[in-house]
Design a protein around this motif. Structure first.
Motif, PDB file in Angstrom:
ATOM      1  N   HIS A  87       0.839  -1.203   0.000  1.00  0.00           N
ATOM      2  CA  HIS A  87       0.000   0.000   0.000  1.00  0.00           C
ATOM      3  C   HIS A  87       0.868   1.245   0.000  1.00  0.00           C
ATOM      4  CE1 HIS A  87      -3.501   2.411   0.282  1.00  0.00           C
ATOM      5  NE2 HIS A  87      -3.404   2.740   1.558  1.00  0.00           N
ATOM      6  N   GLU A  89       0.211   5.614   0.319  1.00  0.00           N
ATOM      7  CA  GLU A  89      -0.739   6.708   0.452  1.00  0.00           C
ATOM      8  C   GLU A  89      -0.151   7.974  -0.141  1.00  0.00           C
ATOM      9  OE1 GLU A  89      -2.898   4.951   4.470  1.00  0.00           O
ATOM     10  OE2 GLU A  89      -1.234   6.354   4.666  1.00  0.00           O
ATOM     11  N   TYR A  95       3.660   1.014   2.813  1.00  0.00           N
ATOM     12  CA  TYR A  95       3.516  -0.195   3.617  1.00  0.00           C
ATOM     13  C   TYR A  95       4.076  -1.373   2.835  1.00  0.00           C
ATOM     14  CZ  TYR A  95       0.110   2.794   5.956  1.00  0.00           C
ATOM     15  OH  TYR A  95      -0.496   3.844   6.598  1.00  0.00           O
ATOM     16  N   VAL A 454      -1.260  -8.026   9.154  1.00  0.00           N
ATOM     17  CA  VAL A 454      -1.771  -6.648   9.275  1.00  0.00           C
ATOM     18  C   VAL A 454      -2.255  -6.409  10.700  1.00  0.00           C
ATOM     19  CG1 VAL A 454      -4.060  -7.194   8.338  1.00  0.00           C
ATOM     20  CG2 VAL A 454      -3.255  -4.866   8.287  1.00  0.00           C
ATOM     21  N   ALA A 455      -2.799  -7.455  11.337  1.00  0.00           N
ATOM     22  CA  ALA A 455      -3.323  -7.294  12.703  1.00  0.00           C
ATOM     23  C   ALA A 455      -2.216  -6.930  13.694  1.00  0.00           C
ATOM     24  CB  ALA A 455      -4.020  -8.568  13.152  1.00  0.00           C
ATOM     25  N   THR A 456      -1.010  -7.381  13.424  1.00  0.00           N
ATOM     26  CA  THR A 456       0.064  -7.183  14.404  1.00  0.00           C
ATOM     27  C   THR A 456       1.068  -6.105  13.985  1.00  0.00           C
ATOM     28  OG1 THR A 456       1.290  -8.966  13.351  1.00  0.00           O
ATOM     29  CG2 THR A 456      -0.018  -9.562  15.272  1.00  0.00           C
ATOM     30  N   MET A 457       0.831  -5.431  12.861  1.00  0.00           N
ATOM     31  CA  MET A 457       1.847  -4.468  12.431  1.00  0.00           C
ATOM     32  C   MET A 457       1.832  -3.207  13.295  1.00  0.00           C
ATOM     33  SD  MET A 457       0.576  -2.839   8.788  1.00  0.00           S
ATOM     34  CE  MET A 457       2.064  -1.832   8.600  1.00  0.00           C
ATOM     35  N   GLU A 458       3.006  -2.571  13.363  1.00  0.00           N
ATOM     36  CA  GLU A 458       3.113  -1.342  14.145  1.00  0.00           C
ATOM     37  C   GLU A 458       2.741  -0.157  13.271  1.00  0.00           C
ATOM     38  OE1 GLU A 458       6.765  -0.189  16.205  1.00  0.00           O
ATOM     39  OE2 GLU A 458       6.945  -2.333  16.685  1.00  0.00           O
ATOM     40  N   LEU A 459       1.847   0.699  13.770  1.00  0.00           N
ATOM     41  CA  LEU A 459       1.458   1.885  13.015  1.00  0.00           C
ATOM     42  C   LEU A 459       1.731   3.111  13.861  1.00  0.00           C
ATOM     43  CD1 LEU A 459      -2.045   0.858  11.595  1.00  0.00           C
ATOM     44  CD2 LEU A 459       0.132   0.877  10.389  1.00  0.00           C
ATOM     45  N   GLY A 461       0.815   6.629  15.464  1.00  0.00           N
ATOM     46  CA  GLY A 461      -0.400   7.267  15.984  1.00  0.00           C
ATOM     47  C   GLY A 461      -1.716   6.752  15.460  1.00  0.00           C
ATOM     48  N   SER A 462      -2.215   5.671  16.026  1.00  0.00           N
ATOM     49  CA  SER A 462      -3.464   5.086  15.564  1.00  0.00           C
ATOM     50  C   SER A 462      -4.654   5.934  16.018  1.00  0.00           C
ATOM     51  CB  SER A 462      -3.578   3.673  16.124  1.00  0.00           C
ATOM     52  OG  SER A 462      -4.792   3.120  15.736  1.00  0.00           O
ATOM     53  N   ALA A 463      -5.654   6.083  15.136  1.00  0.00           N
ATOM     54  CA  ALA A 463      -6.776   6.966  15.461  1.00  0.00           C
ATOM     55  C   ALA A 463      -8.128   6.319  15.176  1.00  0.00           C
ATOM     56  CB  ALA A 463      -6.645   8.262  14.673  1.00  0.00           C
ATOM     57  N   ALA A 464      -8.185   5.000  15.265  1.00  0.00           N
ATOM     58  CA  ALA A 464      -9.434   4.314  14.911  1.00  0.00           C
ATOM     59  C   ALA A 464     -10.547   4.669  15.894  1.00  0.00           C
ATOM     60  CB  ALA A 464      -9.201   2.815  14.899  1.00  0.00           C
TER      61      ALA A 464
END
Ligand SMILES: Cc1cc2nc3c(=O)[nH]c(=O)nc-3n(C[C@H](O)[C@H](O)[C@H](O)COP(=O)(O)OP(=O)(O)OC[C@H]3O[C@@H](n4cnc5c(N)ncnc54)[C@H](O)[C@@H]3O)c2cc1C
Ligand SMILES: Cc1cc2nc3c(=O)[nH]c(=O)nc-3n(C[C@H](O)[C@H](O)[C@H](O)COP(=O)(O)OP(=O)(O)OC[C@H]3O[C@@H](n4cnc5c(N)ncnc54)[C@H](O)[C@@H]3O)c2cc1C
Ligand code: FES
Lengths: 475, 99, 373
Positions: A87, A89, A95, A454-459, A461-464
């Motif tokens: 991916h 952006e 990614y 994808v469930a365990t990847m580090e992102l 500042g998550s804002a979900a």
């Protein structure tokens, strides 16, 4: 590894390598991501490990790749092999997946140099095992030192088809036939484009030499063939076609296909880049300025992915993009960018002379008749030409709408193999130009990755937001 | 189908293919290693049930998908490694070929 | 044909269903215009549940409407498949909403009680119950539950379908019954005439009709504003992800995860305020994947192959808007969430109401006027 770069380059072909080296030499933080294990892209695949024999076989042009790679390795640019980008952006986040873990990078700029692919042209039996792209066999030779050990037939059109045939002949492979769909006589449009091509006699002579080598080998060679069919039970055994009204039939232990090369635009469509339509070559390419900047400030395109012009042009265009990126990042002033760009532009021009002629000679052909109704269009989901025609008859007018009704383009390849032909089938059915049919929307992931990854990847500042479907229904 | 031009000092790795231990050429992709060893099929199509073979060898067509260490991967972009467990599920009749 | 008795603007699942219903009810010359804009893909990007569970907690009439729709689904699907030959993959296996931990389990149990009570007030049953962990596990024996799963809210009286094939089938049935479907036609303006007819300007010429239905999703406001009509809808994004095929192990759909008959898993439940952006965010992907794995650990090794976002049409109270315009009684506007679940009623009850041949008693409750008080 750092998580923030001046430029993240995707694709380690001539465009990406050259851009990476240029930028790193100017002291910028760059990393080159490629899903292959070594540098080189399609043309210089595996060049660092090429045997002496392979280098000799592939000729001087292949060797050029060694110098490119050597310069890159000196430059200090980062390289992540085995990194599949899934991916990107438009704001510069990239990614990718490597060895079972996914990572997120932040780039000030992204240079997309993901190259081209062979134009997929469906015909009956094209999905039988043993029917392969000519490029596939070329890759196997470069990557693994493999050559076909059986009788080979080639079908399609374009200079690379003949190039592959002559390479195989050189290696002693038996060729039962070469079936070209190219018309017997070049179209008038091509004749008009001959004069500039004559400025590059070196190029034309090479082409003629290739053709005479093929002739000498005694391989049966037809032009203007139609109605190609691959036949066989569990795998391809023979190929059938028509030359005028004569039916041709040849054994094919392997059937190699090649119908020219088109930009692989999936990544550009994923990002949301604007595309343009090349009418003569019937393909989409990303709209970009003279430096490769797309409609997004941070996203650049270079190489064959930005429009097919061959390996040398890819290399040059990678360098042009690098110069503009260096200017954007404040390392060189505008006048210096232009000064450095001048000889590169001249080289591009010189390289380009024969291309309009060659492109016109091998311009792809499509009509209602080219696509037999029973042909499997979408290999992944087994959608046939007639299924698409039915959808069109029921009022469907956009490729994405066909996709939802028929599943054409919904399988693992996400329309890479059927998308271009899908638009052609619809266009023929509606007597409309193919570019009006739209393009299949591309969404992440570009390539499948396990859910756990994808469930365990580090992102960052998550804002979900927590989901609540019924929040407007509580009293 | 394919033969090795240059057979000098080829390194091999031991892997398990469809339940059988096998020595395959090292340093190349899983798909190339299988082709080098006489295999052409990658899987059964989940939609038609017919055998598939690799088409592009450059990561575009997804015809080379097979189960590698428990995950469906493109065999032409996955480098072969020792002790890999590769399953093509070529003899299954069911629609889905996992497990 | 540029004259029609009824024109329907929007060929999503609402427009296509109503168009079909109009023909079934005896209307002639019905035309649907559908832009097929890749950006308006609500009917092409939903989860495919045909549910009533949890809906109408604040509104027993809406709860009743949803129940009526689900009850009508199996017979409706059979008729549609028979008429068109499209297999819309209806599975009537019930549906569940999982709970993690005891606290959530208690909350769900309380909400089941509350809705049951409010339904009872209007003489309606609410056949939903709580399953404890063991009962939930027994319901889907081939799909092991994650450790934190405490149970589920469950009903046997709902199911799921393939929403894409539903759309194709509705469109096909509409055309088989003589309707005219115009893909790639965009409506730009609605002009009511003095003689009571309506002129509809499209990208390919102007058409005239006696009655007009506006079912254009988020494309409706722009058409209604010039008529002085405000539509109180707002956008809410949902993102979904889909996996590769796997052997069939999950035969009962769960609100955030279902397996389709061809083996892929649809995963996701997000309700985001993102205005009209249908973009996919990796944040949401990560969350949804983690959540699905927490529920069903078997999903770990399955490949994620594709994702998308779609923008729900939401109304302030969650119930549909079915309304006639004050000034132009022959223009009907339909705007709602859960249009897939409500499809049978759109065919069998909304169409007769539009034509004035029959009016189900619930429909007046869904008028736009309820927001004026
Ligand atoms: C099959 C094929 C055979 C060809 N054979 C010849 C030939 O014999 N002679 C000739 O002159 N020209 C040939 N060409 C044309 C030549 O390859 C191109 O002109 C040249 O390679 C273009 O260079 P590039 O830098 O634009 O991209 P490429 O060389 O194509 O490099 C693109 C790179 O991007 C990587 N990539 C793509 N997507 C991703 C992703 N999502 N994540 C990570 N990495 C990614 C790929 O692995 C690849 O290494 C061939 C082209 C093809 C497609
Ligand atoms: C993630 C998600 C999951 C969902 N899951 C479910 C579920 O499980 N069950 C359920 O029942 N519901 C579900 N929904 C809701 C459901 O998808 C919608 O209620 C339904 O699709 C609405 O359909 P519609 O026809 O009203 O609108 P739309 O699908 O938006 O259709 C409108 C149509 O009108 C066309 N149009 C717009 N403007 C014009 C114009 N000017 N001229 C011509 N044509 C025009 C558009 O192109 C479009 O085709 C879900 C929604 C989301 C986002
Ligand atoms: S062979 Fe095409 S993706 Fe591997």
């Amino acid at each position: 590894m750092s998580k923030c770069y001046d430029v993240v380059i995707i694709g380690a072909g001539p465009a990406g390598i050259n851009a990476g080296a240029t930028l790193a030499e100017m002291g910028l933080q760059v990393v080159l991501l490629d899903e292959q294990q070594s540098l080189g892209g399609q043309i210089y695949r595996n060049i660092s490990h090429a045997s002496a024999e392979l280098l000799a076989d592939m000729g001087a042009e292949y060797q050029r790749g060694r110098e490119l790679v050597a310069r890159f390795e000196q430059s200090g640019a980062g390289h992540e092999p085995g990194a599949t980008v899934w991916h990107v952006e438009a704001d510069g986040h990239v990614y990718y997946s490597k060895e079972g873990t996914s990572h997120q990078l932040k780039a000030n700029y992204v240079l997309v140099a993901t190259g081209a692919m062979e134009r997929p042209v469906p015909f009956p039996g094209w999905n039988l095992p043993g029917v392969m792209g000519a490029g596939a066999v070329n890759n196997l030779a470069k990557e693994a030192g493999l050559v076909p050990d059986c009788e080979v037939a080639l079908v399609g059109s374009g200079p690379l088809l003949l190039l592959e045939a002559s390479l195989l002949i050189k290696k002693g492979v038996r060729i039962s036939t070469i079936l070209e769909t190219t018309p017997k006589l070049p179209p008038l449009t091509a004749v008009a484009k001959l004069p500039p091509a004559l400025k590059r006699m070196d190029f034309l002579t090479k082409g003629l030499k290739m053709v005479s080598e093929i002739k000498r080998s005694g391989a049966e060679h037809y032009k203007g063939v139609t109605k190609i069919k691959a036949l066989g039970k569990e795998r391809v055994e023979t190929v059938e076609a028509y030359s005028d009204s004569e039916q041709l039939h040849f054994p094919a232990g392997l059937l190699l296909t090649h119908f020219g090369v088109i930009p692989n635009t999936h990544i550009f469509r994923l990002i949301g880049c604007h595309l343009e339509w090349n009418q003569e070559q019937r393909y989409w390419f990303p709209k970009a300025d003279q430096w490769g900047r797309t409609n997004f400030e941070k996203i650049f395109a270079a190489g064959d992915g930005a429009g097919v012009r061959g390996a040398l042009a890819a290399e040059y265009r990678g360098e042009l993009a690098a110069l503009e990126l260096a200017r954007c990042l404040g390392v060189i002033p505008t006048y210096e960018r232009d000064l450095l760009a001048r000889p590169i532009r001249e080289a591009i021009l010189h390289d380009h002379h024969p291309r309009p002629f060659v492109d016109a000679v091998y311009a792809p052909l499509f009509s209602k008749e080219t696509l037999d109704k029973d042909t499997v269009l979408c290999r992944c989901e087994q959608v046939r030409v007639q299924d698409v025609r039915k959808a069109v008859q029921e009022g469907v007018r956009d490729v994405n709408e066909v996709k939802i009704v028929t599943r054409c383009g919904m399988g693992p390849c996400q329309g890479r193999m059927c998308g271009p032909a899908l638009a052609e089938v619809m266009a023929a059915e509606l007597s409309a130009p193919p570019e009006r049919m739209g393009t299949l929307t591309v969404r992440p992931p570009l390539k499948p990755i396990p859910l756990e990854e994808v469930a365990t990847m580090e992102l960052e500042g998550s804002a979900a937001q927590p989901a609540d479907l019924f929040k407007n229904q509580s009293k | 189908m394919f033969k090795q031009v240059d057979t000098q000092d080829l390194e091999t790795v031991e892997v398990v293919v469809d339940g059988e231990p096998r020595k395959l050429q090292a340093g190349i992709s899983v798909m190339a290693a299988l082709l080098a060893d006489g295999e052409l099929n990658s899987r059964l199509s989940p939609t038609s049930g017919k055998p598939c073979g690799p088409h592009c060898l450059m990561g575009v067509c997804f015809e080379c998908l097979m189960e590698i260490d428990g995950i469906q991967r493109q065999a032409c972009t996955t480098e072969i490694e020792k002790e890999m467990v590769i399953n093509r599920h070529l003899s299954e009749t069911g629609e889905n070929s996992h497990e | 044909m540029s004259e029609a008795d009824v024109i329907v603007i929007g060929g999503g699942v609402t427009g296509a269903a109503v168009g079909l219903g109009l023909l079934e009810e005896g209307a002639e010359r019905v035309v649907i215009f559908d832009e097929q804009l890749p950006s308006q893909r609500l009917s092409r990007g939903n989860f495919g549940l045909t549910w009533f569970m949890c809906k109408g907690a604040n509104n027993p009439i809406y709860a009743q409407w949803c129940r009526m729709a689900t009850k009508a689904w199996p017979a409706f699907a059979a008729q549609l498949m028979e008429e068109t030959g499209y297999d819309i993959e209806l599975e009537w296996t019930g549906g569940a909403v999982h709970a993690f931990g005891e606290e959530q389990f208690r909350q769900y149990a309380a909400s089941v009680e509350a809705i049951t009570r409010s339904c009872r007030e209007v003489g309606l049953d609410y056949p939903v119950r709580m399953l404890n962990r063991e009962e939930f596990a027994a319901l889907i024996p081939e799909m092991p539950l994650g450790e934190e799963v405490s149970g589920a809210m469950y009903t046997a009286e709902q199911g799921h379908i393939n929403p894409l094939l539903l759309l194709a089938a509705l469109r096909s049935a509409f055309q088989k019954r003589g309707g005219t479907y115009k893909g790639a036609h965009s409506v730009s303006a609605i002009s009511p005439k003095d003689d009571g007819s309506i002129a509809v300007a499209t990208s390919r010429g102007t058409y005239h009709c006696k009655k007009l239905v506006v079912a254009a999703g988020h494309g409706s406001p722009r058409l209604l504003t010039p008529l002085g009509q405000k539509l109180p809808i707002y956008p809410q994004r949902g993102q979904l992800m889909v996996s590769e095929r796997y052997q069939r192990v999950l035969k009962v759909p769960v609100l955030c995860t279902r397996q389709t008959p061809d083996g892929t898993f649809l995963i996701g439940l997000s309700t985001e305020d993102a205005a009209l952006s249908s973009e996919v965010t990796i944040d949401a992907m990560k969350n949804q994947a983690a959540n699905a794995i927490r529920l069903f650990p078997l999903l770990k090794k399955l490949n994620w192959t594709r994702s998308w976002g779609a923008i729900r049409v939401m109304t302030p109270d969650g119930a549909p808007i079915y309304t006639r315009l004050d000034r132009f009684e022959n223009i009907t506007v339909l705007a709602l969430h859960s249009a897939v679940s409500l499809t049978p009623l759109h065919v069998k009850m909304i169409a007769p109401w539009i034509l004035g041949t029959n009016e189900a008693p619930q429909i007046s409750h869904f008028s736009n006027k309820r927001f004026n008080v």
